[in-house]
Scaffold this active site. Structure first.
Site, PDB file in Angstrom:
ATOM      1  N   GLU A 252      38.700  -4.063  14.469  1.00  0.00           N
ATOM      2  CA  GLU A 252      39.466  -5.315  14.473  1.00  0.00           C
ATOM      3  C   GLU A 252      40.010  -5.614  13.092  1.00  0.00           C
ATOM      4  OE1 GLU A 252      38.866 -10.112  15.320  1.00  0.00           O
ATOM      5  OE2 GLU A 252      37.209  -8.732  15.679  1.00  0.00           O
TER       6      GLU A 252
ATOM      7  N   SER B 124      41.556 -15.771  22.044  1.00  0.00           N
ATOM      8  CA  SER B 124      42.973 -15.412  22.079  1.00  0.00           C
ATOM      9  C   SER B 124      43.323 -14.708  23.387  1.00  0.00           C
ATOM     10  CB  SER B 124      43.317 -14.493  20.903  1.00  0.00           C
ATOM     11  OG  SER B 124      43.041 -15.118  19.676  1.00  0.00           O
TER      12      SER B 124
ATOM     13  N   ASN C  50      37.261 -15.027   5.040  1.00  0.00           N
ATOM     14  CA  ASN C  50      37.347 -14.159   3.870  1.00  0.00           C
ATOM     15  C   ASN C  50      36.116 -14.285   2.978  1.00  0.00           C
ATOM     16  OD1 ASN C  50      39.800 -13.361   4.835  1.00  0.00           O
ATOM     17  ND2 ASN C  50      40.959 -13.863   2.988  1.00  0.00           N
ATOM     18  N   GLU C  51      35.525 -15.490   2.929  1.00  0.00           N
ATOM     19  CA  GLU C  51      34.307 -15.655   2.116  1.00  0.00           C
ATOM     20  C   GLU C  51      33.184 -14.782   2.651  1.00  0.00           C
ATOM     21  OE1 GLU C  51      36.839 -19.231   1.582  1.00  0.00           O
ATOM     22  OE2 GLU C  51      36.145 -18.085   3.300  1.00  0.00           O
TER      23      GLU C  51
ATOM     24  N   GLN D  42      38.389 -11.485  24.278  1.00  0.00           N
ATOM     25  CA  GLN D  42      37.169 -11.267  23.507  1.00  0.00           C
ATOM     26  C   GLN D  42      36.367 -12.564  23.448  1.00  0.00           C
ATOM     27  OE1 GLN D  42      37.554 -11.047  19.149  1.00  0.00           O
ATOM     28  NE2 GLN D  42      36.336  -9.178  19.184  1.00  0.00           N
ATOM     29  N   GLY D  43      35.169 -12.569  24.006  1.00  0.00           N
ATOM     30  CA  GLY D  43      34.319 -13.750  24.009  1.00  0.00           C
ATOM     31  C   GLY D  43      33.250 -13.656  22.931  1.00  0.00           C
ATOM     32  N   TYR D  44      33.611 -14.000  21.715  1.00  0.00           N
ATOM     33  CA  TYR D  44      32.661 -13.940  20.595  1.00  0.00           C
ATOM     34  C   TYR D  44      32.319 -15.344  20.096  1.00  0.00           C
ATOM     35  CZ  TYR D  44      32.526  -8.875  19.740  1.00  0.00           C
ATOM     36  OH  TYR D  44      32.298  -7.525  19.826  1.00  0.00           O
ATOM     37  N   SER D  45      33.276 -16.030  19.459  1.00  0.00           N
ATOM     38  CA  SER D  45      32.993 -17.314  18.812  1.00  0.00           C
ATOM     39  C   SER D  45      32.558 -18.379  19.816  1.00  0.00           C
ATOM     40  CB  SER D  45      34.228 -17.803  18.059  1.00  0.00           C
ATOM     41  OG  SER D  45      34.538 -16.953  16.986  1.00  0.00           O
TER      42      SER D  45
END
Length: 387
Positions: free
Chosen positions: A244, A161, A373-374, A126-129
């Site tokens: 996810e 990952s 989480n924020e 997964q290429g997100y960040s």
């Protein structure tokens, strides 16, 4: 309220348990339980064993090649997989991109990619960040320029990952620049072996290699590798993120860890025979963790029921992400407290492995990955509670 499963589902549980005990590769389970790193060949063989049985894409509907199980059967399957000590299925293919492809992709894309995802023969990343776009993913700068039916990809993805095991990567790329940063983002698939694509390992402090940087230098992919409409990638990514965040629950694994913690706390400490379970403070913390898992389970059931009725996990999946993270951290903290007096001695902790301690440290990162989480609390406040 009767929370027992029907006789049919319990029969299904016995079938799944028997298969894991007798048919799944035992050497992979032993390696995984011992905390040894799994090579690409191990990951592929593990997932192809499930795929050959038709159980890898366990939540997929029948029309897309899945088993078409009920919510209860899917849930029991996940419990038994965790109970057996089978490596967690790499979610990027079957949990994340697969549903995006069969929901938004063309018929040609479904024929091209779904079989390999479903049978485990093709791994995905997964290429997100990006270095400057993590929780604020809409700020991504990775670019995809279209010319004569070909996209040219340039940019830097990070914290990717399982990229070292992957054959393909799905990614978000900016294909145009508009006033609103969520617009102009497209969802594109790229082979990991494409010229100009480089994977750099990120080795963590415990020596584990799970994460990677993925660099793109004028990587070429055909326009047909874009899923859905150009500029709609943000919409598709939000659909994917619901699945996810729901996948973090892993109730079976949490219950197994709680049983292990209780066994350690109930056994007398070597040399003193004192039992940690007799400490009122520890006993209360253990009871609170068990209640938290029950609450997480009920939340997951509500969301899965909505999916079964034709919906999606939606913004409520942020609740599962937070609850699952905090509960996991509760349990692993209890584990360290309970295991400490037994280290180096025979007894209930003799089966403790480096993976158990690594699970504690990995749990710290759960508060960050998949959306901090924020950020999830802000989503709940605005979109679920309407504040």
């Amino acid at each position: 309220m009767d929370l027992k499963f029907s006789a049919h589902v319990e029969d299904f549980r016995r079938e799944v348990r028997h298969w894991f005990e007798t048919q799944f590769p035992k050497d992979i389970i032993e390696k995984y339980k011992a905390g040894q790193p799994l090579a690409t060949a191990d990951v592929r063989r593990s997932e192809m064993a499930l795929g050959a049985k038709g159980w890898l894409a366990s939540a997929w509907p029948k029309e897309h090649g899945g088993p078409g199980w009920s919510i209860e059967e899917q849930y029991v399957f996940d419990e038994e997989l965790e109970r057996a000590g089978v490596p967690t299925v790499t979610p990027m293919g079957v949990v994340y991109v697969g549903p995006v492809i069969y929901t938004f992709g063309s018929e040609a894309q479904k024929q091209r990619w779904l079989p390999g995802i479903r049978d485990g023969s093709n791994g995905w990343a997964q290429g997100y960040s990006e270095p400057g776009a993590g929780s604020d993913l809409a700020s991504l700068e990775f670019s995809a320029e279209l010319k004569d039916g070909t996209y040219t990809l340039n940019g830097h993805k990070i914290w990717t990952s399982a990229a070292q095991h992957a054959d393909w990567i799905f990614l978000l790329a900016r294909t145009s620049r508009r006033e609103k940063k969520q617009e102009g983002i497209s969802f594109i698939c790229c082979p990991m072996g494409a010229p100009g694509l480089t994977v750099k390992p990120i080795v963590t402090i415990d020596g584990a290699h799970v994460l990677n940087e993925v660099l793109f230098d004028n990587v070429k992919v055909p326009e047909d590798n874009r899923i859905g409409e150009e500029g709609k990638g943000w919409t598709y990514s939000q659909y994917l993120l619901g699945f996810e965040r729901t996948s973090y629950a892993r109730i079976g694994g949490k219950r197994a860890m709680l049983r292990y913690v209780r066994a350690l706390a109930t056994a007398g400490s070597p040399g003193t025979n004192e039992r940690l379970i007799d400490d009122p403070g520890f006993a209360m913390r253990l009871a609170e963790a068990e209640i938290a898992v029950d609450g997480l389970e009920m939340t997951v059931f509500r969301i899965l029921s909505a999916v079964a009725a034709g919906g999606t996990p939606g913004d409520a999946a942020s609740t599962v992400k937070i609850l699952a993270t905090e509960t996991h951290q509760q349990i692993t903290e209890l584990f360290l407290d309970a295991a400490g007096p037994h280290v180096g001695h025979r007894g209930p902790s003799s089966g403790t492995t480096p993976r158990d301690v690594a699970t504690y440290f990995a749990g710290r990162a759960q508060s960050i990955y998949g959306g901090t989480n924020e950020i999830q609390k802000t989503i709940i406040a605005r979109k679920v509670l309407g504040l």
